[in-house]
Enzyme design. Structure first.
Site, PDB file in Angstrom:
ATOM      1  N   CYS A  77       0.843  -1.207   0.000  1.00 56.84           N
ATOM      2  CA  CYS A  77       0.000   0.000   0.000  1.00 56.84           C
ATOM      3  C   CYS A  77       0.876   1.254   0.000  1.00 56.84           C
ATOM      4  O   CYS A  77       0.594   2.246  -0.668  1.00 56.84           O
ATOM      5  CB  CYS A  77      -0.892   0.041   1.247  1.00 56.84           C
ATOM      6  N   CYS A  80       2.164   3.306  -3.238  1.00 53.33           N
ATOM      7  CA  CYS A  80       1.343   4.393  -3.793  1.00 53.33           C
ATOM      8  C   CYS A  80       1.117   5.512  -2.773  1.00 53.33           C
ATOM      9  O   CYS A  80       1.096   6.682  -3.130  1.00 53.33           O
ATOM     10  CB  CYS A  80      -0.018   3.869  -4.228  1.00 53.33           C
ATOM     11  N   HIS A  81       0.917   5.103  -1.517  1.00 51.72           N
ATOM     12  CA  HIS A  81       0.523   6.075  -0.498  1.00 51.72           C
ATOM     13  C   HIS A  81       1.693   6.451   0.404  1.00 51.72           C
ATOM     14  O   HIS A  81       1.578   6.416   1.636  1.00 51.72           O
ATOM     15  CB  HIS A  81      -0.633   5.516   0.325  1.00 51.72           C
ATOM     16  N   CYS A 112      -8.841  -1.549  -3.163  1.00 53.54           N
ATOM     17  CA  CYS A 112      -7.409  -1.455  -3.483  1.00 53.54           C
ATOM     18  C   CYS A 112      -6.777  -2.846  -3.538  1.00 53.54           C
ATOM     19  O   CYS A 112      -5.986  -3.139  -4.426  1.00 53.54           O
ATOM     20  CB  CYS A 112      -6.682  -0.618  -2.428  1.00 53.54           C
ATOM     21  N   CYS A 175     -33.100   3.292  16.368  1.00 48.75           N
ATOM     22  CA  CYS A 175     -31.829   3.888  16.805  1.00 48.75           C
ATOM     23  C   CYS A 175     -32.097   5.300  17.317  1.00 48.75           C
ATOM     24  O   CYS A 175     -31.569   5.751  18.328  1.00 48.75           O
ATOM     25  CB  CYS A 175     -30.835   3.980  15.653  1.00 48.75           C
ATOM     26  N   CYS A 178     -33.292   6.132  21.036  1.00 52.49           N
ATOM     27  CA  CYS A 178     -32.267   6.226  22.079  1.00 52.49           C
ATOM     28  C   CYS A 178     -31.288   7.365  21.787  1.00 52.49           C
ATOM     29  O   CYS A 178     -30.997   8.176  22.644  1.00 52.49           O
ATOM     30  CB  CYS A 178     -31.478   4.915  22.184  1.00 52.49           C
ATOM     31  N   HIS A 179     -30.750   7.382  20.562  1.00 57.09           N
ATOM     32  CA  HIS A 179     -29.551   8.177  20.314  1.00 57.09           C
ATOM     33  C   HIS A 179     -29.794   9.593  19.795  1.00 57.09           C
ATOM     34  O   HIS A 179     -28.859  10.383  19.708  1.00 57.09           O
ATOM     35  CB  HIS A 179     -28.604   7.402  19.396  1.00 57.09           C
ATOM     36  N   ARG A 216     -20.506  -2.851  15.902  1.00 54.97           N
ATOM     37  CA  ARG A 216     -21.269  -2.059  16.875  1.00 54.97           C
ATOM     38  C   ARG A 216     -22.745  -1.987  16.476  1.00 54.97           C
ATOM     39  O   ARG A 216     -23.629  -2.104  17.317  1.00 54.97           O
ATOM     40  CB  ARG A 216     -20.680  -0.641  16.989  1.00 54.97           C
ATOM     41  N   CYS A 220     -26.100  -3.202  18.430  1.00 55.02           N
ATOM     42  CA  CYS A 220     -27.270  -2.358  18.683  1.00 55.02           C
ATOM     43  C   CYS A 220     -28.535  -3.076  18.232  1.00 55.02           C
ATOM     44  O   CYS A 220     -29.539  -3.090  18.942  1.00 55.02           O
ATOM     45  CB  CYS A 220     -27.155  -1.027  17.935  1.00 55.02           C
TER      46      CYS A 220
END
Lengths: 259, 155, 106
Positions: A77, A80-81, A112, A175, A178-179, A216, A220
């Protein structure tokens, strides 16, 4: 009976003094947007900010090694980076012309792998994909989340918002309930967060491991007793895009430490 | 679709969430130590020798958001010279499945009898540390942490 | 496979007490958890950590399942002479992981 004593005690801890959500709010006011880290205990926040002891860096280290190592059939990687990918993760998920769809960071890394390294895509939540994602995300530490939901990303954003706002599971909770509508209030021993993804991949104490935002989201969904989507599901990518747009401006924290 | 009626989490919702959790919580904690187990572990480590309270300072947060990784710091007051040093410190729990969490071994070369680690705590409890000096004397300290329960439980 | 992070000074004055932090990637599977089908997940833990300074054991720890996953230790060593610090973690099967660090003492 001993094990119930803890639960009783928790109920007696007074609700903390976080600001209440505005009446009938379907969005959090821009000035009220806060990272999940403010709901942590001081000790856990200290662990997140300690860039030696934060266990998430065990994965960042591994990701850095993988980033620099050439796979069997392609270039590393880093070839290129070379200049790094500072700030890049803060713009993901993003619409990708070549793929013709919205990709999250995991999807972009795998693109990639397949197109430039002629390697098979890494399995979602594999050690390798988590590590490289954490390494790339960590290069945007402190950068403001800045995703673009205009143009072809608009429909995906809306699909993600619909998922977020739809009641589901045996508990029949969305969701949003609650959030967005009840963040800052107590639910058993926890304070409900605003549900931002700016710290992911994150080290969750409960997982005793680093994990992706999709892990995650699955937790939930399971938490409200709904059927979770598979890892990498386009609908979860849409939710990820919605969440990122909703948190635009928040600082990136990966690898954050969460409960 | 989508804009649902707003919901305030009320007592009934909390009970609904709570019921699921209590049932689940019962299984992983089905075996846990009692004070008697701690006392037995202590006898196995140190026999019936007398333990004096003091010289051992434990730091633990007053509240931990869950018991998976609680920061523990233990320091024993000692000059750490060849003539007078701490040999070992045992960390004991009255509530974890196993009472002995860890033992730390020091030497005059340690320079300082202090160690920080992260421990598991299956519930609110008072953690005890017992230090053994090179003269054989035993000293102890303890500290309580309230371990809170997560909002959502996922199997 | 094991990732290790060490924070150790590379220089110290004679008699100075230096702080050392050591973190290792390990699940510390307790043996008390059950999987999705109710089966007990077998215990798999690191049981011993040792720090040797100039080939002498200066600090050690016995771990039991009450030590959190990805164990982190902070402890101290009194600098006496220049030389190496060796750190070794050993699991219940006898597999060991080691790291070394050089300390210059003036």
């Amino acid at each position: 009976m001993k094990r119930f004593a803890g639960a009783t005690l928790i109920a007696l801890i007074p609700a903390c003094s976080a600001p209440p959500a505005a009446e009938n709010a379907t969005e959090i006011a821009a000035e009220d947007i806060v990272s999940g880290s403010i709901f942590l205990t001081a000790e856990t926040r200290d662990l997140q900010e300690d860039n030696f002891a934060n266990p998430g860096y065990l994965w960042v280290d591994r990701g850095e090694a993988l980033f620099s190592k050439a796979p069997a059939s392609g270039e590393a990687c880093i070839t290129c980076h070379e200049a790094g990918l500072s700030g890049v993760a803060a713009t993901y998920p993003a619409y990708d012309e070549k793929a013709g769809r919205v990709l999250n960071l995991e999807g972009r890394i795998n693109q990639c792998r397949v197109t430039h390294q002629s390697e098979p895509a890494w399995e979602y939540e594999s050690e390798e994909l988590l590590s490289v994602t954490a390494f790339v995300a960590n290069q945007s530490l402190g950068a403001p989340v800045s995703v673009d939901v205009s143009g072809p990303a608009q429909d995906i954003y809306e699909a993600g918002r619909d998922y977020f706002q739809t009641r589901r599971g045996q508990f029949n909770l969305s969701c949003q309930q609650c959030h967005t509508e009840n963040w800052g209030k107590r639910l058993r021993g926890d304070t409900l967060s605003q549900g931002h993804g700016n710290g992911f991949p994150a080290y969750r104490l409960e997982w005793e491991s680093l994990g992706s935002l999709h892990r995650r989201l699955r937790d939930c969904d399971l938490g409200v007793r709904a059927e979770p989507l598979p890892y990498g599901d386009p609908l979860y990518v849409a939710v990820e895009l919605f969440l990122a747009a909703r948190s635009n401006g928040l600082e990136m924290e990966s690898p954050a430490v969460r409960r | 679709m989508t804009h649902n009626t707003r919901l305030d989490l009320n007592r009934r919702d909390l009970l609904a969430l709570g019921t699921g959790t209590v049932l689940i919580a019962a299984s992983p904690l089905s075996s846990h130590a009692e004070q008697a187990d701690l006392d037995q572990a202590r006898r196995e480590l140190f026999g019936m020798r007398p333990v004096t309270e003091g010289r051992v300072t434990i730091k633990l947060p007053p509240i931990a958001e869950n018991g998976y990784s609680v920061p523990l710091s233990v320091e024993v007051d000692s000059p750490m010279t060849k003539e007078d040093f701490v040999k070992r410190v045992a960390i004991l729990s009255p509530r974890n499945p196993l009472p002995l969490i860890s033992q730390f071994y020091f030497s005059p070369g340690s320079g300082r009898a202090k160690v920080d680690a992260r421990i598991r705590m299956s519930g609110t409890q008072s953690i005890q540390a017992i230090a053994e000096m090179n003269d054989g004397s035993l000293w102890s300290g303890s500290r309580e942490t309230v371990v809170t329960l997560a909002a959502c439980v996922v199997l | 496979m094991a990732s290790i992070r060490l924070a150790v000074p590379d220089a110290a004055n004679v008699g100075e007490v230096i702080e050392i932090k050591a973190l290792i990637r390990h699940p510390m599977e307790s043996g008390h958890r059950r999987g999705a089908r109710g089966e007990v997940i077998e215990r798999d833990i690191i049981t011993r950590f040792e720090c040797r300074y100039l080939d002498e054991l200066v600090f050690a720890a016995d771990f039991h399942p009450g030590i959190a996953a990805n164990p982190l230790l902070t402890f101290y060593v009194r600098a006496s002479n220049s030389g190496t610090l060796d750190f070794t973690w050993t699991d219940q099967h006898g597999t060991a992981w080691s790291e070394t660090s050089a300390l210059t003492v003036t």
